[in-house]
Design a protein around this motif. Structure first.
Motif, short mmCIF file in Angstrom:
data_model
loop_
_atom_site.label_atom_id
_atom_site.label_comp_id
_atom_site.label_asym_id
_atom_site.label_seq_id
_atom_site.Cartn_x
_atom_site.Cartn_y
_atom_site.Cartn_z
N ARG A 28 7.57 29.05 -18.12
CA ARG A 28 7.24 27.72 -17.86
C ARG A 28 7.86 27.30 -16.63
NH1 ARG A 28 6.72 23.84 -22.71
NH2 ARG A 28 8.01 22.57 -21.32
N LEU A 29 7.40 26.48 -15.89
CA LEU A 29 7.96 26.00 -14.45
C LEU A 29 9.51 25.35 -14.91
CD1 LEU A 29 8.11 25.28 -11.61
CD2 LEU A 29 6.63 23.18 -12.09
N ILE A 64 10.62 17.36 -11.65
CA ILE A 64 9.03 18.05 -11.71
C ILE A 64 8.13 16.78 -11.92
CG2 ILE A 64 7.53 19.50 -12.81
CD1 ILE A 64 10.11 21.38 -13.51
N THR A 98 8.24 20.86 -6.38
CA THR A 98 6.83 21.30 -6.54
C THR A 98 6.77 23.22 -6.41
OG1 THR A 98 6.91 21.25 -4.11
CG2 THR A 98 6.16 19.34 -4.92
N VAL A 99 5.33 23.44 -6.71
CA VAL A 99 4.98 24.70 -6.69
C VAL A 99 4.17 24.87 -5.66
CG1 VAL A 99 4.10 26.44 -8.04
CG2 VAL A 99 5.57 24.56 -9.11
N ARG A 156 2.15 19.37 -6.78
CA ARG A 156 2.73 18.84 -7.99
C ARG A 156 2.16 19.82 -9.14
NH1 ARG A 156 3.74 12.56 -8.21
NH2 ARG A 156 4.37 13.17 -10.13
N ALA A 157 3.24 20.00 -10.36
CA ALA A 157 2.75 20.63 -11.38
C ALA A 157 3.44 19.89 -12.58
CB ALA A 157 3.27 22.01 -11.13
N ARG A 158 3.06 20.24 -13.66
CA ARG A 158 3.76 19.90 -14.90
C ARG A 158 4.90 20.98 -15.52
NH1 ARG A 158 -1.03 18.96 -19.00
NH2 ARG A 158 -1.47 20.95 -18.30
N ASN A 189 3.65 24.01 -17.13
CA ASN A 189 2.82 25.07 -16.43
C ASN A 189 3.60 26.52 -16.37
OD1 ASN A 189 1.24 23.05 -16.24
ND2 ASN A 189 1.01 23.24 -13.90
N LEU A 207 4.32 30.04 -14.75
CA LEU A 207 4.14 30.63 -13.55
C LEU A 207 3.53 32.28 -13.42
CD1 LEU A 207 7.58 29.37 -12.39
CD2 LEU A 207 5.47 28.39 -11.65
N GLU A 234 5.57 32.51 -6.54
CA GLU A 234 5.49 31.11 -5.92
C GLU A 234 6.53 30.71 -5.48
OE1 GLU A 234 3.28 31.12 -9.93
OE2 GLU A 234 4.94 32.06 -9.01
#
Length: 319
Positions: free
Chosen positions: A19-20, A40, A46-47, A51-53, A56, A58, A62
């Motif tokens: 997960r992020l 986040i 950011t990724v 923007r991401a949750r 999310n 990976l 990235e």
């Protein structure tokens, strides 16, 4: 007091599938997962520029970019809690944490922690993320912890942990009698059904624990462990996986093992030992300012010494 955080990191292949928020906690370890998750959600982490949750997943490779304003954490209060300081200078301190003390406030433990004690002992440490805490011990594990007093020292010590150059040795008293020492090389991740537990899990993070026998008794053994990695509950999980769970470990240890014919005092201490029999005895690292290798030791606490005395007396009596 505020300051700007501006940093980037590339996601290694070893974190593919994470997960992020989990990957961010690994790659930006100066900051708490809670704080990273907030960044986040605000789009400050950011990724690949988007923007991401936090949840999310990976794929690896990235680029995570962090640009945020860091404000001093005000929700933690300074408390006059005694600290057993093994070492202190202008850059860091080494604490011998007693069993029963939580390292960082969390749900169920809002205060009375090592962090609260550090804020009272050295108020400027409030300007350092997590009050300078670099690594943690479980509540019921005693022993040595290093704490940074400056951001530069914290960054250097975290880098040493990530590079696996910090030397950490633990004493443990386990159920069972291994013939010799060994190495447990097994990944550790969250238990699939019980979120309070960790488990050996093929999708977990790499984890390596070396152990050797110090003293063997009739049904228990005093072992010394050396960590290559620092996963949550690592020694407890690895030794239980090797079928040598720690005495007193209600989460991973199962029922006490009572040697046949043992005297009542030994039976009582085995049944009622108040915490897992684990102590961080030695800590070695490179001082972030002087560049010198330093090493510290903490003697076994009284309850572990008493446990070993009872086991030793039983062993000698029943020979």
């Amino acid at each position: 007091m505020t300051r700007t955080v501006d940093a980037t990191a590339r996601v290694p292949t070893g974190l593919a599938g994470a997960r992020l928020d989990q990957a961010a906690a690994e790659l930006f370890s100066d900051y708490s997962r809670e704080r990273l998750k907030a960044w986040i959600n605000r789009g400050e982490l950011t990724v690949d520029g988007a923007r991401a949750r936090p949840k999310n997943r990976l794929v690896g490779d990235e680029t995570l970019a962090l640009f945020a304003t860091l404000e001093e954490e005000q929700r933690f209060v300074a408390q006059d809690i005694p600290l057993d300081l093994v070492f202190e200078d202008d850059h860091l301190l080494v604490v011998n944490k007693p069993a029963g003390m939580v390292v960082h406030p969390a749900a169920g433990n809002p205060d009375g922690t090592l962090l609260n004690a550090l804020l009272h002992h050295h108020p400027p440490i409030a300007d350092v993320p997590r009050a300078g805490i670099v690594h943690r011990l479980d509540k019921d594990t005693s022993g040595l912890l290093m704490v940074a007093k400056t951001l530069a020292a914290q960054t250097a010590l975290v880098e040493q942990l990530q590079a696996r150059t910090v030397s950490r040795q633990y004493d443990a008293v386990v159920i069972g009698t291994p013939v010799a020492g060994g190495t447990v090389d097994a990944p550790i991740g969250r238990h699939p059904r019980d979120r309070k537990r960790q488990a050996v899990n093929a999708s977990g993070k790499p984890a390596v624990t070396h152990f050797r026998v110090v003293e063997r008794f009739r049904a228990h053994t005093h072992v010394r462990c050396r960590l290559e990695t620092g996963r949550t509950h690592q020694i407890r999980v690895h030794l239980a996986h090797a079928r040598y769970p720690l005495i007193g470990d209600a989460l991973y240890g199962g029922r006490p093992k009572l040697p046949p014919g043992a005297a009542e005092p030994l039976k009582e201490i085995l049944r009622e030992f108040p915490r897992q029999a684990l102590h961080a005895r030695r800590l070695g690292f490179v001082h972030p300012e002087s560049g010198q290798e330093v090493s510290f030791r903490a003697p076994l606490p009284d309850e572990l010494l008493m446990l070993l005395d009872y086991l030793r007396e039983d062993h000698e009596t029943m020979r």
